[in-house]
Design a protein around this motif. Structure first.
Motif, PDB file in Angstrom:
ATOM      1  N   CYS A 172      -4.312   5.916  19.428  1.00 60.88           N
ATOM      2  CA  CYS A 172      -4.946   6.610  21.458  1.00 60.88           C
ATOM      3  C   CYS A 172      -5.731   7.511  20.980  1.00 60.88           C
ATOM      4  O   CYS A 172      -6.387   7.518  21.103  1.00 60.88           O
ATOM      5  N   ARG A 173      -4.939   8.278  19.901  1.00 66.23           N
ATOM      6  CA  ARG A 173      -5.935   9.945  19.684  1.00 66.23           C
ATOM      7  C   ARG A 173      -7.367   8.736  18.944  1.00 66.23           C
ATOM      8  O   ARG A 173      -8.505   9.486  19.548  1.00 66.23           O
ATOM      9  N   THR A 196       0.678   2.642  24.937  1.00 67.72           N
ATOM     10  CA  THR A 196      -1.279   3.320  25.246  1.00 67.72           C
ATOM     11  C   THR A 196      -1.282   4.660  26.314  1.00 67.72           C
ATOM     12  O   THR A 196      -2.106   4.930  26.719  1.00 67.72           O
ATOM     13  N   ALA A 197       0.203   4.869  26.875  1.00 68.28           N
ATOM     14  CA  ALA A 197       0.188   5.291  28.158  1.00 68.28           C
ATOM     15  C   ALA A 197      -0.135   6.886  27.530  1.00 68.28           C
ATOM     16  O   ALA A 197      -0.370   7.689  28.212  1.00 68.28           O
ATOM     17  N   ILE A 198       0.112   7.499  26.333  1.00 64.72           N
ATOM     18  CA  ILE A 198      -0.182   8.588  25.974  1.00 64.72           C
ATOM     19  C   ILE A 198      -1.564   8.636  25.657  1.00 64.72           C
ATOM     20  O   ILE A 198      -1.640  10.542  25.815  1.00 64.72           O
ATOM     21  N   VAL A 199      -2.449   8.559  26.293  1.00 64.80           N
ATOM     22  CA  VAL A 199      -3.739   7.962  26.351  1.00 64.80           C
ATOM     23  C   VAL A 199      -3.971   9.517  28.182  1.00 64.80           C
ATOM     24  O   VAL A 199      -4.738   9.904  27.895  1.00 64.80           O
ATOM     25  N   VAL A 267       2.451   7.708  34.291  1.00 69.11           N
ATOM     26  CA  VAL A 267       2.938   7.326  35.576  1.00 69.11           C
ATOM     27  C   VAL A 267       2.009   8.636  36.083  1.00 69.11           C
ATOM     28  O   VAL A 267       1.995   9.069  37.091  1.00 69.11           O
ATOM     29  N   VAL A 268       2.722  10.140  35.694  1.00 70.45           N
ATOM     30  CA  VAL A 268       2.341  11.268  35.746  1.00 70.45           C
ATOM     31  C   VAL A 268       0.698  11.100  35.776  1.00 70.45           C
ATOM     32  O   VAL A 268       0.174  12.296  36.913  1.00 70.45           O
ATOM     33  N   TYR A 269       0.109  11.085  34.169  1.00 70.15           N
ATOM     34  CA  TYR A 269      -0.830  11.588  34.215  1.00 70.15           C
ATOM     35  C   TYR A 269      -2.234  10.244  35.140  1.00 70.15           C
ATOM     36  O   TYR A 269      -3.240  10.872  34.552  1.00 70.15           O
TER      37      TYR A 269
END
Length: 584
Positions: A172-173, A196-199, A267-269
Motif C-alpha cells: 500500500c505504501r 488495502t484499508a491502511i491506504v 472505514v474511519v478514513y
C-alpha cells in the motif's frame, strides 16, 4: 515517462487529461504504440487533438486480486467487472497489484518492466521496487515487485501468513509512493477489504498534501470476517504514528482495546464505504453481520452504501465466451450439448447424454463444511447423477479432506477437481445441467454465469434443498423455461441484479460532491434493455391485476344492484298477490 524524467508531472497530467477526454479504448491503441520509443510516443501525444470530449473520472484500484491474474475470490471478479463497466461509461480506470510469483502473466498484453528506480518507504528505510505495466481486459495494470522484501509476494499462497499486515502495508505504501512520483492525480482511490484499508490513514496523514488534494477514498468491504487485528506499533512500519491512531475514534479495536483494527481504520478514513450484500439491508448488516464493528459503522452510517454483488456479463456470456468449444444462445442451444460432452471428456467421465450433470464451484475463502460436501456427494451418488466439484483453495486442511473424499467414494460419476483453471470453470458452468450453490450470500462468487443463464437451460440449487434433487432434475429436464433458480423447492427466481457502471458512477459523483470538477453523466445501467423489459413485464402483471380487481369490484357492485332490483320487484309481486287474496 515521469519516473524516467522524460516529461514533467505537470505535462503528464495534461496528457493524461487528453487521453481521458477522448473516446478510445486502451487495448485499441496499446499494441500500436507499445513498441515505440518514448520520444516518438511523446511526439504523437503532443499533437493529440482535443475533440469529442466527455466527462469522466480517473479511478485507481489498489487491491490484492484481479481476474484473471489472481482469481482467488469475489474481490477478483468484482475489480475486473466494475473496471470494465466503468470504462464503458467513459471513465479511466487503472489497477495496482502486487507482482505475485503465481500471477497468470499470459493474460497481460504488452507486459514490460519500466526501466526506472521506484523507491518507497518501509521500516525506517527507503527500498527499491520494480514496476511492471500492461493491459488486462482493456484495463491498465501496474504490478509492484519489491526488491529488498522480495519474499513478500513470491510465496505459494496469497493470504494466510503471520506477516500479512507487513506484506500488504508495504504494498500500500509503495502504491501511494508510485502514484505521487508519477504525477497521477486520480479522482478516486478504490480500496478493497482490510488488506488495502491502511491506504486510508496513509493518504490523509501523509500523502494528501503531495498533489492529491482533489482525490477521495472509496472502500469496498466484501465481508467482515477478516478485519486485520494487529499490534499498534506495527503501524510505524509504513510511516504512521501509532500513538495518534490507537484511539477509540480511529483504529483502536472495539473489542480488544490493546490492538488496532485495520478495517476499522479504512472505514474511519474513507469518504464512502460500500458494503457488498445481495439481500441484507444496511441495518441488518450493521447489527448482525459486522463482527464487533457495529459502533464504528453506526458513527459513520451516512457514508455507508449497500451494493449487490456484481459480475462482468461479457465474460460469462455463452454466446461470446471464447473458452467454450462451441458457443450457444437462447435461439440455438446445440452448443450446450457440445460443452457438456467436452466437460465430461476432459474429466474422464461417462458421456451418456441422459445423465444429469451437477456442477459445484467452491471459491477461495468460502466457509466449507467437509461433512456437508461428503453428504452432497453421497446424495448425488444415490440419485445416479454425475457430480463435479471444483475448488481453488490454499487451505491444506480443505485440500486434504476433499482429496481423501475422492479416494473414499471411488465412484466414476463423482469428480473432485482442485485446479485454478479459468477455462475449466467456464466449461463447468456451460456444460452442467444443475449448479449447486453452497449459499446465496454471494451468488456471483459461486455462480457468476447465473445472470446469463437465461441463455442456458440451467437449474440453480442451494444446499438446503439438495435433498430434493430428484424433483429438481425432473424440473430441469422438462421445464420449458430457460432458467430456473431454486432456493427451496419450489420458489420464484430471486431478485438478484449486478453492480453496474452507471450506478457506481453515481456513487462516485456523490463521493466527490464537495469538490466536483465535472458532472457525472446519468448513464443508463448495463443491461438496461433487459431491465426495462423486466420492468414492463412487472408493470403489465400489476396492471392486469389492478384491472381484475377493478372489474371484480364493479361486477360485484352491479350484481348487488341487480339483486336489489329483482328483490324489489319480487316484493311488489308478493304484495299484489296478497292484496288480491285479501280482496277475495
Amino acid at each position: 515517462m515521469v519516473l524516467g524524467s522524460v516529461i514533467s508531472p505537470a505535462e503528464a497530467s495534461e496528457l493524461r487529461s487528453f487521453v481521458l477526454n477522448h473516446k478510445v479504448s486502451v487495448a485499441d491503441v496499446f499494441n500500436v504504440v507499445s513498441h515505440k520509443r518514448d520520444s516518438e510516443l511523446l511526439g504523437e501525444l503532443r499533437h493529440f487533438s482535443d475533440e469529442s470530449k466527455r466527462n469522466g473520472f480517473h479511478i485507481i484500484h489498489i487491491c490484492t486480486e484481479m481476474t484473471p491474474l489472481v482469481p482467488r475470490g469475489s474481490v477478483a471478479s468484482y475489480v475486473t467487472g466494475i473496471s470494465r463497466a466503468l470504462q464503458r461509461k467513459g471513465h479511466l480506470v487503472e489497477v495496482i497489484l502486487p507482482k505475485y510469483a503465481c500471477l497468470d502473466l499470459e493474460e497481460v498484453q504488452g507486459l514490460r518492466e519500466v526501466n526506472v528506480e521506484a523507491y518507497s518507504y518501509f521500516n525506517g528505510q527507503i527500498h527499491g521496487n520494480k514496476i511492471w505495466t500492461g493491459v488486462v481486459y482493456d484495463i491498465g495494470v501496474t504490478l509492484i515487485e519489491p526488491q529488498h522484501y522480495s519474499s513478500f509476494f513470491s510465496r505459494e499462497m496469497i493470504y494466510g501468513y503471520p506477516d500479512d499486515f507487513e506484506r500488504f502495508s508495504y504494498f500500500c505504501r509503495a502504491s501511494l509512493d508510485y502514484i505521487v512520483k508519477c504525477g497521477k492525480q486520480p479522482d478516486i482511490l478504490h480500496l478493497h477489504n482490510w488488506e488495502t484499508a491502511i491506504v486510508g490513514p496513509l493518504f490523509w496523514d501523509i500523502f494528501v498534501n503531495k498533489g492529491l488534494g482533489g482525490t477521495r477514498i472509496l472502500l469496498t468491504c466484501h465481508g467482515f470476517n477478516s478485519q486485520g487485528i494487529e499490534q499498534p506499533d506495527k503501524l510505524a512500519l509504513c510511516g504512521l504514528d501509532p500513538s495518534s491512531l490507537h484511539r477509540p475514534d480511529r483504529l483502536q479495536d472495539n473489542t480488544n482495546t490493546q490492538l488496532v483494527n485495520i478495517l476499522k481504520g479504512g472505514v474511519v478514513y474513507s469518504n464512502r464505504v460500500v458494503i457488498m450484500s445481495s439481500f441484507h439491508p444496511k441495518h441488518a448488516i450493521v447489527r448482525n453481520l459486522s463482527h464487533e464493528l457495529e459502533p464504528t459503522l453506526n458513527v459513520h452510517w451516512d457514508k455507508l452504501v449497500i451494493a449487490p454483488y456484481g459480475f462482468d456479463k461479457s465474460t460469462w456470456d455463452p454466446s461470446t465466451d471464447y473458452f467454450l468449444p462451441k458457443k450457444f444462445n437462447a435461439e440455438n442451444m446445440s452448443g450446450k450439448a457440445v460443452c457438456k460432452v467436452a466437460l465430461l471428456q476432459r474429466l474422464g467421465l461417462s458421456e451418456h447424454s441422459s445423465i444429469t450433470v451437477v456442477g459445484c464451484n467452491i471459491s477461495e475463502g468460502a466457509n466449507v463444511d467437509e461433512k456437508k460436501i461428503k453428504d452432497i456427494a453421497l446424495n448425488a451418488k444415490q440419485q445416479d447423477v454425475q457430480f463435479i466439484c471444483m475448488w481453488t483453495s490454499e487451505r491444506p486442511v480443505l485440500n486434504q479432506a476433499l482429496d481423501s473424499l475422492q479416494k473414499e467414494l471411488k465412484d466414476d460419476n463423482i469428480k473432485f477437481v482442485r485446479a485454478n483453471d479459468e477455462a475449466l470453470l467456464h466449461l463447468l458452468f456451460a456444460g452442467s445441467d444443475i449448479i449447486l450453490c453452497l449459499s446465496f450470500l454471494d451468488p456471483t462468487d459461486e455462480i457468476p454465469s447465473l445472470f446469463r443463464s437465461s441463455l442456458n437451460n440451467l437449474a440453480v440449487v442451494s444446499l438446503p434443498s439438495f435433498q430434493q434433487l430428484e424433483n429438481i432434475i425432473i424440473v430441469s429436464q422438462r421445464s420449458a423455461a430457460c432458467c430456473r433458480c431454486w432456493k427451496s423447492f419450489p420458489t420464484q427466481p430471486l431478485p438478484w441484479r449486478p453492480v453496474i457502471g452507471g450506478e457506481f458512477a453515481k456513487e462516485i459523483g456523490i463521493l466527490l460532491s464537495d469538490q466536483r470538477r465535472r458532472e457525472v453523466d446519468d448513464h443508463e445501467p448495463e443491461g438496461s434493455l433487459d431491465q426495462l423489459l423486466q420492468l414492463l413485464r412487472v408493470l403489465w402483471v400489476q396492471l392486469v391485476g389492478y384491472l381484475v380487481v377493478v372489474l371484480r369490484r364493479r361486477l360485484l357492485f352491479w350484481s348487488f344492484r341487480v339483486m336489489v332490483l329483482l328483490l324489489r320487484k319480487r316484493l311488489d309481486l308478493i304484495q299484489l298477490i296478497f292484496h288480491i287474496i285479501t280482496a277475495m
